[in-house]
Every structure is written in structure tokens, then in C-alpha cells.
Design a protein around this motif. Structure first.
Motif, PDB file in Angstrom:
ATOM      1  N   VAL A 171      46.873  39.071  48.511  1.00 54.53           N
ATOM      2  CA  VAL A 171      46.090  38.610  47.356  1.00 54.53           C
ATOM      3  C   VAL A 171      46.800  38.458  45.963  1.00 54.53           C
ATOM      4  O   VAL A 171      47.063  39.639  45.651  1.00 54.53           O
ATOM      5  N   GLY A 172      47.087  37.530  45.416  1.00 57.83           N
ATOM      6  CA  GLY A 172      47.835  37.440  44.354  1.00 57.83           C
ATOM      7  C   GLY A 172      47.095  37.895  42.821  1.00 57.83           C
ATOM      8  O   GLY A 172      45.869  38.043  43.054  1.00 57.83           O
ATOM      9  N   PRO A 173      47.628  37.486  42.033  1.00 61.52           N
ATOM     10  CA  PRO A 173      47.171  38.030  40.529  1.00 61.52           C
ATOM     11  C   PRO A 173      46.149  37.014  40.138  1.00 61.52           C
ATOM     12  O   PRO A 173      46.602  35.556  40.303  1.00 61.52           O
ATOM     13  N   ALA A 174      45.097  37.196  39.620  1.00 65.55           N
ATOM     14  CA  ALA A 174      43.961  36.552  39.390  1.00 65.55           C
ATOM     15  C   ALA A 174      43.370  36.998  38.145  1.00 65.55           C
ATOM     16  O   ALA A 174      43.617  38.179  37.621  1.00 65.55           O
ATOM     17  N   ILE A 175      42.510  36.316  37.614  1.00 65.30           N
ATOM     18  CA  ILE A 175      41.755  37.004  36.515  1.00 65.30           C
ATOM     19  C   ILE A 175      40.623  38.033  37.057  1.00 65.30           C
ATOM     20  O   ILE A 175      40.179  38.101  38.010  1.00 65.30           O
ATOM     21  N   GLY A 176      40.880  39.186  36.412  1.00 67.14           N
ATOM     22  CA  GLY A 176      40.246  40.417  36.875  1.00 67.14           C
ATOM     23  C   GLY A 176      38.597  40.403  36.373  1.00 67.14           C
ATOM     24  O   GLY A 176      38.182  39.897  35.434  1.00 67.14           O
ATOM     25  N   ASP A 207      21.349  37.543  32.340  1.00 64.94           N
ATOM     26  CA  ASP A 207      21.815  36.471  33.230  1.00 64.94           C
ATOM     27  C   ASP A 207      23.404  36.387  33.329  1.00 64.94           C
ATOM     28  O   ASP A 207      24.057  35.336  33.119  1.00 64.94           O
ATOM     29  N   SER A 208      24.214  37.471  33.132  1.00 63.11           N
ATOM     30  CA  SER A 208      25.681  37.645  33.054  1.00 63.11           C
ATOM     31  C   SER A 208      26.023  38.890  34.014  1.00 63.11           C
ATOM     32  O   SER A 208      25.459  39.837  33.831  1.00 63.11           O
ATOM     33  N   TRP A 209      27.407  38.653  34.446  1.00 62.84           N
ATOM     34  CA  TRP A 209      27.840  39.651  35.497  1.00 62.84           C
ATOM     35  C   TRP A 209      29.468  39.422  35.158  1.00 62.84           C
ATOM     36  O   TRP A 209      29.889  38.499  35.019  1.00 62.84           O
ATOM     37  N   ARG A 210      30.131  40.598  35.326  1.00 65.55           N
ATOM     38  CA  ARG A 210      31.396  40.706  35.511  1.00 65.55           C
ATOM     39  C   ARG A 210      31.854  40.441  37.057  1.00 65.55           C
ATOM     40  O   ARG A 210      31.222  41.556  37.893  1.00 65.55           O
ATOM     41  N   LEU A 211      32.616  39.788  37.439  1.00 64.81           N
ATOM     42  CA  LEU A 211      32.945  39.437  38.985  1.00 64.81           C
ATOM     43  C   LEU A 211      34.139  39.686  39.230  1.00 64.81           C
ATOM     44  O   LEU A 211      35.114  39.275  38.657  1.00 64.81           O
ATOM     45  N   ASP A 212      34.311  40.297  40.399  1.00 64.51           N
ATOM     46  CA  ASP A 212      35.912  40.626  41.001  1.00 64.51           C
ATOM     47  C   ASP A 212      36.077  39.953  42.014  1.00 64.51           C
ATOM     48  O   ASP A 212      35.943  40.269  43.025  1.00 64.51           O
ATOM     49  N   LEU A 213      36.761  38.730  41.811  1.00 64.31           N
ATOM     50  CA  LEU A 213      37.163  37.899  42.630  1.00 64.31           C
ATOM     51  C   LEU A 213      38.172  38.346  43.618  1.00 64.31           C
ATOM     52  O   LEU A 213      38.073  38.011  44.972  1.00 64.31           O
ATOM     53  N   ALA A 214      39.133  38.974  43.134  1.00 66.56           N
ATOM     54  CA  ALA A 214      40.030  39.701  44.281  1.00 66.56           C
ATOM     55  C   ALA A 214      39.615  40.318  45.347  1.00 66.56           C
ATOM     56  O   ALA A 214      39.818  40.400  46.493  1.00 66.56           O
ATOM     57  N   ALA A 215      38.524  41.359  44.629  1.00 68.42           N
ATOM     58  CA  ALA A 215      38.101  42.288  45.606  1.00 68.42           C
ATOM     59  C   ALA A 215      36.945  41.738  46.788  1.00 68.42           C
ATOM     60  O   ALA A 215      36.929  41.722  47.865  1.00 68.42           O
ATOM     61  N   ALA A 216      36.431  40.576  46.294  1.00 70.34           N
ATOM     62  CA  ALA A 216      35.483  39.638  47.142  1.00 70.34           C
ATOM     63  C   ALA A 216      36.264  39.085  48.219  1.00 70.34           C
ATOM     64  O   ALA A 216      35.915  38.984  49.278  1.00 70.34           O
ATOM     65  N   GLY A 235      46.584  43.918  42.079  1.00 70.57           N
ATOM     66  CA  GLY A 235      46.005  44.545  41.200  1.00 70.57           C
ATOM     67  C   GLY A 235      46.109  43.915  39.727  1.00 70.57           C
ATOM     68  O   GLY A 235      45.895  44.962  38.782  1.00 70.57           O
ATOM     69  N   ARG A 236      46.372  42.861  39.404  1.00 67.45           N
ATOM     70  CA  ARG A 236      47.045  42.539  38.246  1.00 67.45           C
ATOM     71  C   ARG A 236      45.932  41.295  37.717  1.00 67.45           C
ATOM     72  O   ARG A 236      45.496  40.483  38.391  1.00 67.45           O
ATOM     73  N   CYS A 237      45.448  41.564  36.328  1.00 64.05           N
ATOM     74  CA  CYS A 237      44.669  40.248  35.720  1.00 64.05           C
ATOM     75  C   CYS A 237      45.499  39.525  34.990  1.00 64.05           C
ATOM     76  O   CYS A 237      46.044  39.841  33.831  1.00 64.05           O
ATOM     77  N   VAL A 238      45.595  38.184  35.088  1.00 58.10           N
ATOM     78  CA  VAL A 238      46.165  37.172  34.588  1.00 58.10           C
ATOM     79  C   VAL A 238      45.953  36.858  33.106  1.00 58.10           C
ATOM     80  O   VAL A 238      46.740  36.582  32.315  1.00 58.10           O
ATOM     81  N   SER A 239      44.569  37.293  32.951  1.00 59.88           N
ATOM     82  CA  SER A 239      44.183  37.136  31.319  1.00 59.88           C
ATOM     83  C   SER A 239      44.526  38.446  30.775  1.00 59.88           C
ATOM     84  O   SER A 239      44.742  38.039  29.488  1.00 59.88           O
ATOM     85  N   CYS A 240      44.487  39.576  31.084  1.00 60.05           N
ATOM     86  CA  CYS A 240      45.085  40.520  30.342  1.00 60.05           C
ATOM     87  C   CYS A 240      46.555  40.502  29.965  1.00 60.05           C
ATOM     88  O   CYS A 240      47.201  40.788  28.966  1.00 60.05           O
ATOM     89  N   GLU A 241      47.323  40.053  31.055  1.00 58.28           N
ATOM     90  CA  GLU A 241      48.959  39.860  30.884  1.00 58.28           C
ATOM     91  C   GLU A 241      49.317  38.479  30.395  1.00 58.28           C
ATOM     92  O   GLU A 241      50.027  37.893  30.945  1.00 58.28           O
ATOM     93  N   HIS A 242      49.197  38.220  29.206  1.00 58.62           N
ATOM     94  CA  HIS A 242      49.540  37.116  28.456  1.00 58.62           C
ATOM     95  C   HIS A 242      51.094  36.856  28.696  1.00 58.62           C
ATOM     96  O   HIS A 242      51.253  35.440  28.832  1.00 58.62           O
TER      97      HIS A 242
END
Length: 265
Positions: A171-176, A207-216, A235-242
Motif C-alpha cells: 500500500v503506497g504513499p497517499a494523502i494521510g 459534517d467533516s471527518w479526517r479519513l485514513d484511506l491507507a488504513a481502510a 506510512g507516508r503522507c504525500v501532502s506532508c512531504e512536498h
């Protein structure tokens, strides 16, 4: 996963696949390509405003780094669905697949590099080293809600005779979850799909949530029968690692695409 270099390509390699003897696989970063800002520099996505000759040049760099040819790097037109392309016969003309609308590719053909492009969504690679079949899956919020990784595992089982216990997954890097806030319609789609919304989402408002797509997606792989030790996550967030990754949400749509790729020897 560990950062690796092959030719000019810097990428994250799935150690679980390497231990099984498969080395042409992983998740690219944004470095060492020919594209200019804001697509700098290894943009592999054909749906951006980056001139197509740059994207073709980058795809050629990736394919040749692993001893392949650019015409044998197969992607499709991703539409956030769950349809799969299955390549189970020898073929030397893959160009037409680029226009085929699907979000996963499965193959048992050696020397064919399959890939999915992402800039927040989750790239998932599957490999059965016993049956020698692989898959590349594009799991955004819609694909995850509708269970694309379960469909990928089912394709290996039903069409190639794989056993879930033999399948390896990366499961590769994605938005966390740290950077991915979603709304009610996304929540409803997850609940309709029976995908354990409460396990992967944390409320941040009415009406808002933080979603962990990788964990799902990891949970869906486990539910499909993969043992926990057969699943590796970045375990990497692409948004954090510009500096390392493209992110569609962070860059407000003006960005490139990285790729999850795999090729059977």
C-alpha cells in the motif's frame, strides 16, 4: 518500504516483494524527470497540463530504468471506479489501453510494466509469487468505498487460481488522515459499501471527518483473506512531504502524478 534508486529513478521499493525475488516494483517520487514547474520533475500523469512530450519522456525514463520499453508500460484512463483490465495474453501493442476507463490492471505476462498514477489516492500493488500474477490498483475515496482492492484480490483468485494466503500487497504513499478532510457524501458512500467508516474516520466538525484511506485499504485486504504479515504500507503522507511527492489537494490541482508500478520478470 525503503527509498531506492534504479538508473535515474528514485522510488520507494516494497521490501515484501523484494524478499519474494521481485525487484521491478515500487512507488515513484517526483524527482529526476524532465517536467518543469509545477510538474517538476518526474510527472507520469497524462491528464495534467504538462506537455505530453514531457510525460512521455518521464515514462520512458521509468521503463528503461528497469530494462523495459516505454510502449510496454501500461496504464489506463482512471475514473475512480472499480473496473479492472486483465492482460493474460502476449501483446506488443498496449497504446490503446491508455484510453480504456478502468482503475486497476492485472497481468500474468512477463515484461509488461503495469501502473496506476496518483497524487493523493492510494496506489496498491498485489503480487502472487506462486502463480506469478500481479495487479496495480488505484484506490481513491470512491474506489476505496466501493472495494476496489477486494475486487483486485478476487480477480487473482477467480481468474488465476491464487490463494489469498499467498498474495502479497504493498500500500503506497497517499494523502494521510492528517491532511485529508472529507464531508457527509463521502461518509455515506463508505457506509453503503460496508467499509467500517468509524474505524478509519475521525470527526472534526458536524459534517467533516479526517479519513485514513491507507488504513481502510489495508483493512479490506485483510478482509479479503490476506494475512497481516503479507501487507506492507508506506506510512507516508504525500501532502506532508512536498519535496518527495505530488499532492492534488495540497497543490490545488496544479501538480503532477507519481506511479505505483510492477513488472513480472
Amino acid at each position: 518500504m525503503q527509498m531506492t534508486r534504479k538508473g535515474n529513478i528514485h522510488y520507494l521499493e516494497a521490501k515484501i516483494f523484494r524478499r519474494a525475488g521481485f525487484q521491478a516494483q515500487g512507488f515513484t517520487t517526483r524527482h529526476e524527470g524532465v517536467s518543469r514547474f509545477p510538474f517538476n520533475s518526474l510527472n507520469l500523469g497524462t491528464t495534467t497540463l504538462d506537455p505530453i512530450h514531457n510525460v512521455q519522456g518521464n515514462r520512458s525514463l521509468l521503463a528503461r530504468a528497469f530494462g523495459s520499453r516505454p510502449e510496454r508500460l501500461v496504464t489506463a484512463s482512471q475514473v475512480h471506479g472499480t473496473d479492472l483490465l486483465v492482460i493474460d495474453q502476449p501483446n506488443d501493442d498496449f497504446a490503446h489501453f491508455l484510453k480504456l476507463e478502468c482503475d486497476g490492471i492485472v497481468t500474468n505476462q512477463p515484461g509488461v510494466m503495469i501502473g496506476v498514477t496518483v497524487a493523493d489516492c492510494v496506489p496498491v500493488l498485489l503480487l502472487d509469487p506462486e502463480k506469478r500474477v500481479a495487479a496495480a490498483l488505484h484506490a481513491g475515496c470512491k474506489g476505496t468505498a466501493n472495494g476496489i482492492v477486494r475486487r483486485g484480490v478476487a480477480a487473482l483468485v477467480e481468474q488465476f487460481g491464487s490463494r489469498p494466503a499467498d498474495i502479497l500487497a504493498a500500500v503506497g504513499p497517499a494523502i494521510g488522515a492528517c491532511c485529508y478532510e472529507v464531508d457527509g457524501p463521502v461518509m455515506e458512500s463508505f457506509r453503503k459499501g460496508g467499509n467500517g467508516w468509524e474505524l478509519f474516520a475521525t470527526a472534526t466538525g458536524a459534517d467533516s471527518w479526517r479519513l485514513d484511506l491507507a488504513a481502510a485499504n489495508r483493512s479490506q485486504l485483510q478482509a479479503a483473506g490476506l494475512p497481516d504479515e503479507n501487507i506492507e504500507t508506506s506510512g507516508r503522507c504525500v501532502s506532508c512531504e512536498h519535496d518527495l511527492f505530488f499532492s492534488y489537494r495540497r497543490d490545488k490541482g496544479e501538480t503532477g502524478r507519481q506511479m505505483g508500478f510492477i513488472m513480472l520478470p
